[in-house]
Structures are given as structure tokens and as C-alpha cells.
Design a protein around this motif. Structure first.
Motif, mmCIF file in Angstrom:
data_model
loop_
_atom_site.group_PDB
_atom_site.id
_atom_site.type_symbol
_atom_site.label_atom_id
_atom_site.label_comp_id
_atom_site.label_asym_id
_atom_site.label_seq_id
_atom_site.Cartn_x
_atom_site.Cartn_y
_atom_site.Cartn_z
ATOM 1 N N GLU A 1 3.926 -4.162 -7.742
ATOM 2 C CA GLU A 1 4.145 -5.297 -8.635
ATOM 3 C C GLU A 1 5.525 -5.918 -8.430
ATOM 4 O O GLU A 1 5.746 -7.076 -8.781
ATOM 5 N N SER A 2 6.449 -5.154 -7.858
ATOM 6 C CA SER A 2 7.780 -5.697 -7.574
ATOM 7 C C SER A 2 7.820 -6.431 -6.234
ATOM 8 O O SER A 2 8.867 -6.927 -5.828
ATOM 9 N N GLY A 3 6.677 -6.486 -5.546
ATOM 10 C CA GLY A 3 6.594 -7.248 -4.305
ATOM 11 C C GLY A 3 6.632 -6.425 -3.035
ATOM 12 O O GLY A 3 6.756 -6.971 -1.943
ATOM 13 N N ILE A 4 6.517 -5.097 -3.153
ATOM 14 C CA ILE A 4 6.564 -4.220 -1.981
ATOM 15 C C ILE A 4 5.147 -3.970 -1.469
ATOM 16 O O ILE A 4 4.248 -3.647 -2.243
ATOM 17 N N VAL A 5 4.962 -4.113 -0.160
ATOM 18 C CA VAL A 5 3.684 -3.794 0.472
ATOM 19 C C VAL A 5 3.725 -2.326 0.883
ATOM 20 O O VAL A 5 4.606 -1.902 1.625
ATOM 21 N N MET A 6 2.757 -1.556 0.400
ATOM 22 C CA MET A 6 2.762 -0.109 0.587
ATOM 23 C C MET A 6 1.716 0.331 1.615
ATOM 24 O O MET A 6 0.550 -0.071 1.550
ATOM 25 N N ARG B 1 -5.013 6.177 -1.376
ATOM 26 C CA ARG B 1 -5.557 4.866 -1.725
ATOM 27 C C ARG B 1 -4.802 4.251 -2.905
ATOM 28 O O ARG B 1 -4.646 3.031 -2.984
ATOM 29 N N ALA B 2 -4.337 5.107 -3.818
ATOM 30 C CA ALA B 2 -3.561 4.609 -4.957
ATOM 31 C C ALA B 2 -2.190 4.108 -4.507
ATOM 32 O O ALA B 2 -1.647 3.156 -5.069
ATOM 33 N N ILE B 3 -1.634 4.747 -3.492
ATOM 34 C CA ILE B 3 -0.323 4.348 -2.977
ATOM 35 C C ILE B 3 -0.406 3.026 -2.228
ATOM 36 O O ILE B 3 0.436 2.138 -2.410
ATOM 37 N N ALA B 4 -1.420 2.862 -1.401
ATOM 38 C CA ALA B 4 -1.505 1.718 -0.491
ATOM 39 C C ALA B 4 -1.796 0.404 -1.215
ATOM 40 O O ALA B 4 -2.547 0.367 -2.187
ATOM 41 N N SER B 5 -1.199 -0.672 -0.708
ATOM 42 C CA SER B 5 -1.469 -2.005 -1.257
ATOM 43 C C SER B 5 -2.895 -2.443 -0.964
ATOM 44 O O SER B 5 -3.518 -3.129 -1.770
ATOM 45 N N ASP B 6 -3.403 -2.068 0.198
ATOM 46 C CA ASP B 6 -4.782 -2.359 0.580
ATOM 47 C C ASP B 6 -5.433 -1.037 0.988
ATOM 48 O O ASP B 6 -5.237 -0.571 2.111
ATOM 49 N N PRO B 7 -6.195 -0.414 0.086
ATOM 50 C CA PRO B 7 -6.765 0.916 0.364
ATOM 51 C C PRO B 7 -7.684 0.964 1.580
ATOM 52 O O PRO B 7 -7.872 2.033 2.167
ATOM 53 N N LYS C 1 -5.452 8.459 7.745
ATOM 54 C CA LYS C 1 -5.670 9.894 7.540
ATOM 55 C C LYS C 1 -5.843 10.564 8.899
ATOM 56 O O LYS C 1 -6.713 10.185 9.688
ATOM 57 N N ILE C 2 -4.988 11.556 9.188
ATOM 58 C CA ILE C 2 -5.079 12.288 10.447
ATOM 59 C C ILE C 2 -5.093 13.785 10.152
ATOM 60 O O ILE C 2 -4.658 14.226 9.085
ATOM 61 N N ASN C 3 -5.587 14.570 11.097
ATOM 62 C CA ASN C 3 -5.765 16.004 10.871
ATOM 63 C C ASN C 3 -4.470 16.803 10.970
ATOM 64 O O ASN C 3 -4.284 17.790 10.263
#
Length: 240
Positions: free
Chosen positions: A133-138, A152-158, A164-166
Motif C-alpha cells: 500500500e506504500s507503493g512497493i512492488v513485492m 502469495r501473501a507477500i507478493a504483489s502479484d501472486p 518456488k524452488i526445491n
């Protein structure tokens, strides 16, 4: 204003579960990833922070403006250990690294890449929402036994900004795709004044709601205590 400037911060998990060899591999990957961008005051600025139980700022956005200096600083980072407080680190980074005095430019796109190898021991939803909301793309990178819901909650576009890697040896396999995703945001320039205003209004609204809930709770608690006190007085009188 499409300035093409990026203020890019990497937030790296250095908890106990990240082994020394893995951390060394992360540093090599970081050096290679950073080398994908044109570095400079008029181009891309890089910041770096690590975290376990607490966040640790390695260098701010305005510390280095030459690629070689950044690559050297990355190699010199020493691994610590501890828990995995991802939410705490995201909130700290948002409030303390994305500031004017620490190098944030008003006409630059703000980005954070979070790399973690495990479930967070605290909430990531609210801190991530505040950051976005402060304008940061995550962006979120999960290694091994991570919780996809948290990423998915962290990312701006889930659907586009989650990786995800092993294991850590697979980091190089996502480097090009990540770099391309970040570079695609470069031409978008800064977040508009209207968007920033809307984000500020949302944060204020959430804060006001929280204050109101707390006031309601305290009022109910006060009434309950008053009733309890009166009952106690009646009981004491009846015993006398």
C-alpha cells in the motif's frame, strides 16, 4: 513520469536453517542477479538486508553506485542464525530503508525481493499489505519447505511474482525470469501521486479502524469491571 529508475532491495533469510554453504550460494546468486541491471544514481539503486529473529541492514540504497562496489559488499556479508521473523523484517524494511535520507528517489519504482527457506514465525499478511500500500512492488522466493500461502501473501502479484524452488542450488534457474520481471517494471517509473494518496488513505483508514476497535474493547472492559466491582460490594455487605 517514466524515469526508468529502480530502487531495488533484497531481503534475505539468514536463519539457522540456511546453512553456511547455502548462504554462500545466495551471495553468488545475488551478485549475478544484480549484474543484470544498470547501476547508478540515474538508473538502478540496490539495497540489501538480511533477517532471522531480527532484521539487519547490510547497506542502504544510496551506499553504492558502482556495480563492483555492490558485488564486493555482497561477498563480505557474514551469515548469522536465529528464527524466521519474515513479517517483522518486511515492516522494518518498509519503515527504515525506503526513506529519503536512505536513498529513495521520488521518481523511482520501489521493489523488494524476499528470499526465505521456511515458514515465518510471525504474521506476513499485514506487513506485506502495508508495504504494498506504500507503493512497493513485492516479489517472493521460497526455497524448500515453505508455505505457498505466505509467499502469495507477500507478493504483489501472486501468479507472477512468486517463485518456488526445491533447494538453493536451483536459484540460478529463476534468475533470468526474475530479472526480466523486474526489468519490465522499470519503464513504469514511479507510483503516481494519486496512487500514493490512495495508499495513504487506506493506511489511515486501517489505523482508524484499529483505534476504534481498541476503544470499544476498553469501553466494554471498563463496564465489565464496574459491574464486577458492584457485585463484589454487594457480596461483602451480605457477608457483614
Amino acid at each position: 513520469c517514466n524515469s526508468g529508475k529502480l530502487d531495488l532491495i533484497f531481503l534475505i533469510d539468514e536463519s539457522t536453517s540456511v546453512l553456511e554453504n547455502d548462504f554462500d550460494g545466495i551471495k553468488v546468486w545475488l551478485r549475478n542477479t544484480i549484474s543484470s541491471f544498470p547501476i547508478g544514481e540515474e538508473y538502478t539503486q540496490i539495497g540489501l538486508a538480511t533477517y532471522s529473529d531480527n532484521p539487519r541492514i547490510i547497506f542502504h540504497l544510496n551506499k553504492y553506485h558502482k556495480l563492483d562496489d555492490i558485488r564486493k559488499a555482497v561477498l563480505e556479508v557474514e551469515h548469522t542464525s536465529g528464527g524466521t521473523a519474515t513479517g517483522k523484517a518486511i515492516l522494518y524494511l518498509t519503515n527504515n530503508m525506503f526513506t529519503h535520507e536512505n536513498g529513495v528517489r521520488p521518481n523511482a519504482k520501489r521493489l523488494v525481493v524476499v528470499l526465505t527457506d521456511g515458514k515465518s514465525q510471525d504474521d506476513v499478511i499485514v506487513p506485506s499489505r502495508i508495504a504494498k500500500e506504500s507503493g512497493i512492488v513485492m516479489f517472493a522466493i521460497g526455497v524448500g519447505k515453505v508455505v505457498m500461502g505466505e509467499l502469495r501473501a507477500i507478493a504483489s502479484d501472486p501468479d507472477r511474482y512468486v517463485y518456488k524452488i526445491n533447494d538453493f542450488s536451483a536459484l540460478e534457474s529463476i534468475r533470468r525470469e526474475l530479472s526480466h520481471s523486474i526489468a519490465s517494471l522499470e519503464s513504469q517509473g514511479k507510483t503516481s501521486t494519486k496512487e500514493q494518496g490512495q495508499a495513504g488513505e487506506l493506511q489511515l483508514l486501517e489505523f482508524q479502524k484499529g483505534v476504534q476497535k481498541m476503544m470499544n474493547f476498553l469501553e466494554k472492559l471498563h463496564r465489565t469491571l464496574q459491574i464486577g466491582f458492584k457485585i463484589l460490594q454487594v457480596v461483602r455487605k451480605s457477608r457483614n
